[in-house]
Scaffold this motif. Structure first.
Motif, PDB file in Angstrom:
ATOM      1  N   ARG A 429       0.833  -1.205   0.000  1.00 57.45           N
ATOM      2  CA  ARG A 429       0.000   0.000   0.000  1.00 57.45           C
ATOM      3  C   ARG A 429       0.872   1.261   0.000  1.00 57.45           C
ATOM      4  O   ARG A 429       0.607   2.212  -0.744  1.00 57.45           O
ATOM      5  CB  ARG A 429      -0.928  -0.023   1.227  1.00 57.45           C
ATOM      6  N   TYR A 433       1.470   4.412  -3.004  1.00 56.44           N
ATOM      7  CA  TYR A 433       1.363   5.857  -2.784  1.00 56.44           C
ATOM      8  C   TYR A 433       2.717   6.573  -2.861  1.00 56.44           C
ATOM      9  O   TYR A 433       2.816   7.757  -2.575  1.00 56.44           O
ATOM     10  CB  TYR A 433       0.737   6.136  -1.414  1.00 56.44           C
ATOM     11  N   ARG A 466      -0.853  13.194   0.148  1.00 60.92           N
ATOM     12  CA  ARG A 466      -0.684  11.793  -0.272  1.00 60.92           C
ATOM     13  C   ARG A 466      -0.394  10.907   0.942  1.00 60.92           C
ATOM     14  O   ARG A 466      -0.923   9.807   1.067  1.00 60.92           O
ATOM     15  CB  ARG A 466       0.471  11.740  -1.287  1.00 60.92           C
ATOM     16  N   CYS A 470      -2.697   7.869   2.250  1.00 58.13           N
ATOM     17  CA  CYS A 470      -2.124   6.523   2.345  1.00 58.13           C
ATOM     18  C   CYS A 470      -2.378   5.929   3.735  1.00 58.13           C
ATOM     19  O   CYS A 470      -2.801   4.773   3.854  1.00 58.13           O
ATOM     20  CB  CYS A 470      -0.632   6.583   2.040  1.00 58.13           C
TER      21      CYS A 470
END
Ligand code: FAD
Length: 543
Positions: A429, A433, A466, A470
């Motif tokens: 993950r 990002y 971001r 995330c």
């Protein structure tokens, strides 16, 4: 200074105007003394770890002007705290106590509600009230930092016999960290578990002492934690139910010897088997401290910046480049730092046993202090595990320009399967990002804090957005699998609180009942840990 003359507009709390706030704060200045109340009209300068500002969260993930107080005050003692709480109830101003305000990675000194009054307890309430050397306990005020407690024990000549469990950085408050349920490295690494007795000012201004402290004349306040009847201490950690003004802490008696070591594992997949091997070593107390299992890249971030590596187009360290650095630093894909305590004969036997167990993993290398160069982190680790403060962890705050970090800190079972699942999921993950996953497992007796240092450039608004997106995605990913965080940043506390949702969120309903009973005007830390007083609930304050 009047708001209209200010270089920066003073943030106004809900229900107030600039004028009403000014009248209220002038009243507080009358109560505490003019020099002990200051408007927050200063420029928002981030400073650094040694100069943490009280004006805002210096590791801001939101706009720096979002989580900001209207003013700061400095009470001198419990009586001043009571007066400030009564003042807050009279004027309906939200208040936010801090002990030192170095809660970096979780919100720093900032309040959750814009315009709250910050009570900086630590500046004037910083006394070590007693050290009971026979029973290895002390009684402290909020401003006592790890480093000051350490120095005090040295000064009074018991520093070799009684150790303080220090976390990564020793400038934090012993009390503030314990209230946050922070972690360190010795057998007393679970700080909350080693506090003993509290003095608390309630949100309506009563003063209580918990455990044996609730009995007039008892001499066991710092010796027996429970007293009689319900045990209240738990409701004062990570909560908004009271302001703690005194706390007892256990000190660790010198165990008479120590053997510090590091094991380096060559493959990422070794995580699974290693944790399976470590579990019985922890539960049987063969390893005596809170050891850590750290990703090689996270370890390397103490020595290198991100730009020292070859990166792909997303900014992720390329595997070949990591391999080269791992060889250069003589670490591994994963490194395990641990310690066994006791006289030499005992530590030698325990160390050999641990080595034999972990040695079942092909290619594992073991190091003690004499095997590594002077700049190696193992020497700092030897300090942590014997209660000696070090500032070494600040070295990683150079990973990216203007580096700040949030901690993403889910809890994992001490199980290879859980550790591997969490680590792989978070890596995938985060890389999606554009962030390198820098993770460490702090291993307790039965569960681990899986702490990920989420590094971002705080001056880059796009990167901040971001990073936040995330972490929000990670919280959801984890919640779907029943994985929860032990602690989180102010901006994420509502989201994390909602993931603790068993039986239709019964725990939050219970928390709210307590909040409404204890704090009818909702003045104390509205929103902390996602607990909102009734005046705020459902009115758009949640993030
Ligand atoms: P404060 O900021 O004073 O308080 C923390 C929280 O508790 C705040 O929400 C505050 O409102 C509340 N609070 C404080 N005092 C009171 C009171 N008297 N009554 C009621 N509520 C109160 N943390 C760890 O635990 N372990 C680590 O190893 C660690 N490593 C770190 C490494 C780096 C590089 C950085 C930047 C941070 C690290 N941290 C770590 C996070 C943090 O720095 C520490 O947890 C620090 O001790 C918390 O700040 P503080 O002690 O000043 O607490």
């Amino acid at each position: 200074r009047l708001a209209k003359e200010s270089p920066r507009k003073i943030p106004i709390p809900p229900g107030h105007t600039a004028q009403s706030l000014e009248v209220a704060l002038r009243d507080l200045a009358e109560i505490l003394g003019q020099q002990w109340v200051k408007f927050n009209d200063v420029p928002l300068i981030d400073g650094d770890y040694h100069a943490v500002p009280l004006s805002h969260d210096s590791y801001h993930i939101l706009d720096p002007d979002d989580l900001v107080p209207s003013a700061v005050c400095w009470p001198a003692d419990t009586e001043d705290v009571v007066k400030t709480v009564k003042w807050a109830n009279k004027w309906k101003v939200p208040i936010w106590p801090i002990s030192v305000g170095r809660n970096l990675g979780y919100g720093g000194s900032a309040p959750r509600v814009r315009g709250s009054l910050v009570l900086d307890l630590g500046r004037r309430m910083d006394r070590i009230l007693s050290v009971d050397t026979e029973n290895a306990v002390c009684l402290i005020e909020p401003g006592v930092q790890y480093v000051t407690l350490y120095e005090h024990l040295q000064e009074i000549g018991v520093g070799n016999d009684l150790w303080v469990d220090v976390p990564d950085l020793p400038g934090g408050s012993v009390m503030g960290n314990a209230l946050e349920r922070g972690v360190g490295y010795t057998p007393y690494g679970d700080h909350w578990a080693h506090h003993i007795g509290l003095e608390v000012v309630t949100p309506t201004g009563e003063v209580i002492r918990t455990g044996m402290g609730s009995m007039e004349g008892s001499e066991c306040w710092q010796l027996f934690p429970y007293g009689y009847g319900p045990h209240q201490d738990g409701i004062f950690s990570q909560s908004n139910y009271g302001i703690v003004t005194k706390m007892g802490m256990e000190l660790l008696p010198n165990p008479g010897g120590v053997r510090v070591f590091m094991a380096a594992f060559p493959r990422r997949e070794d995580l699974y088997q290693a944790i399976e091997i470590i579990r019985p070593l922890m539960i049987k107390k063969i390893i005596g401290n809170v050891p850590m299992f750290r990703l090689g890249l996270q370890d390397a971030s103490l020595y290198k910046t991100r730009d020292d590596f070859e990166l792909d187009e997303r900014g992720i360290v390329k595997p070949d480049s990591l391999k080269k650095v791992i060889e250069e630093l003589k670490t591994g894909e994963w490194v395990f730092y641990a310690v066994v305590y006791g006289p030499d004969e005992i530590t030698q036997a325990k160390y050999e046993y641990v080595k034999k167990q972990l040695g079942q993993i092909n290619g594992t290398k073991f190091y003690q202090r004499e095997d590594v160069p002077p700049e190696h982190y193992l020497h700092n680790y030897a300090h942590y595990t014997t209660g000696i403060p070090t500032w070494r962890e600040l070295d990683r705050m150079k990973w990216v320009p203007n580096a700040s970090h949030m901690f993403f800190a889910p809890v994992s079972a001490n199980s290879g399967q859980d550790a591997e699942r969490q680590s792989n999921m978070c890596k995938k993950r985060m890389e999606e990002y554009g962030f390198n996953c820098l993770d460490t497992f702090f291993i307790g007796t039965r569960a681990m804090h899986h702490v990920i240092s989420f590094m971002y450039n705080r001056k880059d608004a796009e990167e901040r957005t971001r990073a936040l997106a995330c972490i929000r995605a990670l919280i959801d990913d984890c919640a779907k699998l029943g994985i929860g965080e032990y602690r989180t940043h102010l901006a994420l506390q509502d989201q994390v609180a909602k993931t603790y949702n068993w039986n239709d969120g019964a725990i939050m309903k219970f928390n709210e009942k307590i909040k409404d009973a204890l704090d009818p005007n909702g003045i104390l830390q509205p929103g902390r840990s996602g607990i909102w007083p009734k005046e705020y609930r459902g009115k758009g304050f949640e993030l």
